[in-house]
Design a protein around this motif. Structure first.
Motif, PDB file in Angstrom:
ATOM      1  N   THR A 224       0.817  -1.207   0.000  1.00 55.93           N
ATOM      2  CA  THR A 224       0.000   0.000   0.000  1.00 55.93           C
ATOM      3  C   THR A 224       0.854   1.261   0.000  1.00 55.93           C
ATOM      4  O   THR A 224       0.349   2.351   0.234  1.00 55.93           O
ATOM      5  CB  THR A 224      -0.929   0.016   1.227  1.00 55.93           C
ATOM      6  OG1 THR A 224      -0.139  -0.072   2.414  1.00 55.93           O
ATOM      7  CG2 THR A 224      -1.907  -1.139   1.179  1.00 55.93           C
ATOM      8  N   ALA A 225       2.146   1.101  -0.230  1.00 55.27           N
ATOM      9  CA  ALA A 225       3.037   2.256  -0.246  1.00 55.27           C
ATOM     10  C   ALA A 225       2.851   3.058  -1.539  1.00 55.27           C
ATOM     11  O   ALA A 225       2.159   2.645  -2.470  1.00 55.27           O
ATOM     12  CB  ALA A 225       4.489   1.803  -0.118  1.00 55.27           C
ATOM     13  N   ILE A 226       3.494   4.194  -1.555  1.00 52.09           N
ATOM     14  CA  ILE A 226       3.322   5.129  -2.672  1.00 52.09           C
ATOM     15  C   ILE A 226       4.186   4.701  -3.858  1.00 52.09           C
ATOM     16  O   ILE A 226       5.396   4.527  -3.719  1.00 52.09           O
ATOM     17  CB  ILE A 226       3.712   6.551  -2.242  1.00 52.09           C
ATOM     18  CG1 ILE A 226       2.974   6.953  -0.967  1.00 52.09           C
ATOM     19  CG2 ILE A 226       3.450   7.533  -3.367  1.00 52.09           C
ATOM     20  CD1 ILE A 226       1.478   6.918  -1.079  1.00 52.09           C
ATOM     21  N   THR A 274      -2.178  -5.972  -7.442  1.00 55.25           N
ATOM     22  CA  THR A 274      -2.887  -6.967  -8.252  1.00 55.25           C
ATOM     23  C   THR A 274      -4.063  -6.374  -9.020  1.00 55.25           C
ATOM     24  O   THR A 274      -4.191  -6.626 -10.238  1.00 55.25           O
ATOM     25  CB  THR A 274      -3.348  -8.138  -7.370  1.00 55.25           C
ATOM     26  OG1 THR A 274      -2.203  -8.759  -6.791  1.00 55.25           O
ATOM     27  CG2 THR A 274      -4.109  -9.170  -8.195  1.00 55.25           C
ATOM     28  N   PRO A 275      -4.958  -5.589  -8.404  1.00 54.26           N
ATOM     29  CA  PRO A 275      -6.054  -4.991  -9.194  1.00 54.26           C
ATOM     30  C   PRO A 275      -5.561  -4.090 -10.318  1.00 54.26           C
ATOM     31  O   PRO A 275      -6.174  -4.039 -11.393  1.00 54.26           O
ATOM     32  CB  PRO A 275      -6.841  -4.190  -8.146  1.00 54.26           C
ATOM     33  CG  PRO A 275      -6.531  -4.846  -6.850  1.00 54.26           C
ATOM     34  CD  PRO A 275      -5.105  -5.293  -6.971  1.00 54.26           C
ATOM     35  N   PHE A 276      -4.450  -3.408 -10.088  1.00 50.38           N
ATOM     36  CA  PHE A 276      -3.878  -2.558 -11.132  1.00 50.38           C
ATOM     37  C   PHE A 276      -3.425  -3.408 -12.319  1.00 50.38           C
ATOM     38  O   PHE A 276      -3.715  -3.076 -13.480  1.00 50.38           O
ATOM     39  CB  PHE A 276      -2.708  -1.754 -10.580  1.00 50.38           C
ATOM     40  CG  PHE A 276      -1.907  -1.038 -11.631  1.00 50.38           C
ATOM     41  CD1 PHE A 276      -2.415   0.082 -12.262  1.00 50.38           C
ATOM     42  CD2 PHE A 276      -0.656  -1.509 -12.002  1.00 50.38           C
ATOM     43  CE1 PHE A 276      -1.681   0.730 -13.250  1.00 50.38           C
ATOM     44  CE2 PHE A 276       0.085  -0.873 -12.981  1.00 50.38           C
ATOM     45  CZ  PHE A 276      -0.432   0.254 -13.611  1.00 50.38           C
ATOM     46  N   ALA A 281      -4.318  -5.492 -17.978  1.00 47.93           N
ATOM     47  CA  ALA A 281      -3.877  -6.756 -18.577  1.00 47.93           C
ATOM     48  C   ALA A 281      -4.166  -6.845 -20.071  1.00 47.93           C
ATOM     49  O   ALA A 281      -3.386  -7.444 -20.823  1.00 47.93           O
ATOM     50  CB  ALA A 281      -4.526  -7.932 -17.840  1.00 47.93           C
ATOM     51  N   THR A 282      -5.274  -6.269 -20.536  1.00 47.79           N
ATOM     52  CA  THR A 282      -5.643  -6.412 -21.953  1.00 47.79           C
ATOM     53  C   THR A 282      -5.210  -5.218 -22.808  1.00 47.79           C
ATOM     54  O   THR A 282      -5.517  -5.170 -24.006  1.00 47.79           O
ATOM     55  CB  THR A 282      -7.165  -6.586 -22.074  1.00 47.79           C
ATOM     56  OG1 THR A 282      -7.829  -5.446 -21.506  1.00 47.79           O
ATOM     57  CG2 THR A 282      -7.618  -7.860 -21.364  1.00 47.79           C
ATOM     58  N   LEU A 283      -4.497  -4.255 -22.212  1.00 48.76           N
ATOM     59  CA  LEU A 283      -4.039  -3.105 -22.972  1.00 48.76           C
ATOM     60  C   LEU A 283      -2.829  -3.463 -23.840  1.00 48.76           C
ATOM     61  O   LEU A 283      -2.034  -4.334 -23.482  1.00 48.76           O
ATOM     62  CB  LEU A 283      -3.661  -1.958 -22.029  1.00 48.76           C
ATOM     63  CG  LEU A 283      -4.780  -1.342 -21.190  1.00 48.76           C
ATOM     64  CD1 LEU A 283      -4.214  -0.234 -20.307  1.00 48.76           C
ATOM     65  CD2 LEU A 283      -5.902  -0.816 -22.080  1.00 48.76           C
ATOM     66  N   SER A 284      -2.703  -2.778 -24.967  1.00 51.64           N
ATOM     67  CA  SER A 284      -1.510  -2.920 -25.812  1.00 51.64           C
ATOM     68  C   SER A 284      -0.503  -1.870 -25.348  1.00 51.64           C
ATOM     69  O   SER A 284      -0.489  -0.730 -25.835  1.00 51.64           O
ATOM     70  CB  SER A 284      -1.880  -2.715 -27.280  1.00 51.64           C
ATOM     71  OG  SER A 284      -2.817  -3.680 -27.707  1.00 51.64           O
ATOM     72  N   LEU A 285       0.334  -2.257 -24.386  1.00 52.76           N
ATOM     73  CA  LEU A 285       1.233  -1.303 -23.756  1.00 52.76           C
ATOM     74  C   LEU A 285       2.446  -1.012 -24.634  1.00 52.76           C
ATOM     75  O   LEU A 285       3.030  -1.917 -25.237  1.00 52.76           O
ATOM     76  CB  LEU A 285       1.705  -1.848 -22.410  1.00 52.76           C
ATOM     77  CG  LEU A 285       0.640  -1.969 -21.315  1.00 52.76           C
ATOM     78  CD1 LEU A 285       1.231  -2.636 -20.083  1.00 52.76           C
ATOM     79  CD2 LEU A 285       0.083  -0.593 -20.953  1.00 52.76           C
TER      80      LEU A 285
END
Length: 310
Positions: A224-226, A274-276, A281-285
């Protein structure tokens, strides 16, 4: 399920007043045997008062504590020999040598394995044949560390243990703490240096104004750190990217902008990772940069956050 016999320290509603000043205000925590437990907080938060109260060097106004299964108020010589203590204000004076002073402490603390003192002194570059009054602050601190560790106690209580040490000696001290934990010893240490606690401790209590704000594992605090993050993706608009990220817990200062091929975002993120990861996950980074969690920034936020009182 953890039982009381599994704990080296049990502190229950510790309170201590000095006149009209409330130094400890209902502090409770447990320290499992064989673990490293850190207390962190600014100067005046109550760290030293907790340690002195645990060792019955000062009497509590109310509350109770047990060390190694014994009520701290009944701490006789037998219990004290099982504890190594390094005070925050180390006052070493006199014309005696470090070696002679440690011999005196060994007579109080109990047997010290042959060669143990010299081994520790060599690790810290400490000349035991110099008189105590000629030692620098850093070398006096090394002498205090050797005194606390030399009889390999079941419990170590260390108040600001790296004060006055250079970075190399700080790392040597942290190695010594790791070895103590591996040997089954329990270490309870205080510090105002976040990075030191981050490297050494299994759990950490964050203290402010005589009250514990939170107790958590170091890894939980890291989760939970920055984090400062930046990402770029193709084939989506900045509005779409904002929609993916804006509702994530801990997502602050989010700024999404269009690019020639898609969108990019920068943000300050203090939520679980994990939620991030699932959200992107499905983006074309094209690019993704996540800085190492800044535990110090997270702790400073806890210091400055409004305190909830029951």
């Amino acid at each position: 399920m953890r039982t009381s016999s599994d704990n080296a320290i049990e502190a229950i509603q510790l309170a201590k007043s000095f006149g009209s000043t409330l130094a400890l205000d209902g502090v409770s925590f447990t320290v499992p045997r064989g673990s490293v437990f850190g207390v962190i907080g600014p100067n005046g938060a109550g760290k030293t008062t907790i340690m002195r109260a645990l060792l019955d060097l000062i009497r509590l106004t109310s509350g109770r504590a047990t060390l190694l299964g014994t009520d701290s108020r009944n701490a006789g010589p037998e219990l004290r020999r099982r504890i190594g203590f390094l005070p925050g204000e180390l006052n070493l004076k006199g014309r005696v040598t470090g070696r002679r002073l440690l011999r005196h402490y060994a007579n109080i603390s109990g047997p010290v394995r042959s060669g143990r003192v010299d081994e520790l002194a060599e690790r810290f570059g400490l000349d035991l044949d110099r008189t105590v009054r000629t030692l620098s602050k850093g070398n006096k601190q090394k002498l205090g560390i050797v005194q606390a560790f030399m009889h390999q106690p079941d419990l170590l209580v260390l108040d600001e243990p790296t004060s006055g040490l250079d970075p190399l000696m700080q790392q040597e001290f942290l190695a010594l703490v790791s070895e103590a934990r591996a040997a089954g010893q329990t270490v309870f240490l205080s510090s105002h240096v976040v990075s030191e606690i981050q490297q050494a401790a299994d759990e950490v209590a964050i203290l402010r104004d005589g009250r514990i704000i939170t107790v958590a594992g170091v890894e939980a605090l890291r989760d939970t750190a920055i984090r400062h993050l930046r990402l770029s993706a193709t084939d989506l608009t900045s509005a779409d990217l904002e929609g993916r990220l804006a509702n994530l817990a801990g997502m602050d200062e989010l700024d999404c902008r269009p690019t020639e091929t898609g969108a990019e975002a920068t943000a300050v993120f203090s939520g679980a990772i994990t939620p991030f990861v699932q959200a992107i996950a499905t983006l074309s980074l094209i690019d993704l940069v996540i800085e190492e969690p800044d535990l110090e920034e997270a702790v400073l936020r806890l210091y400055s956050a409004p305190e909830a009182r029951s």
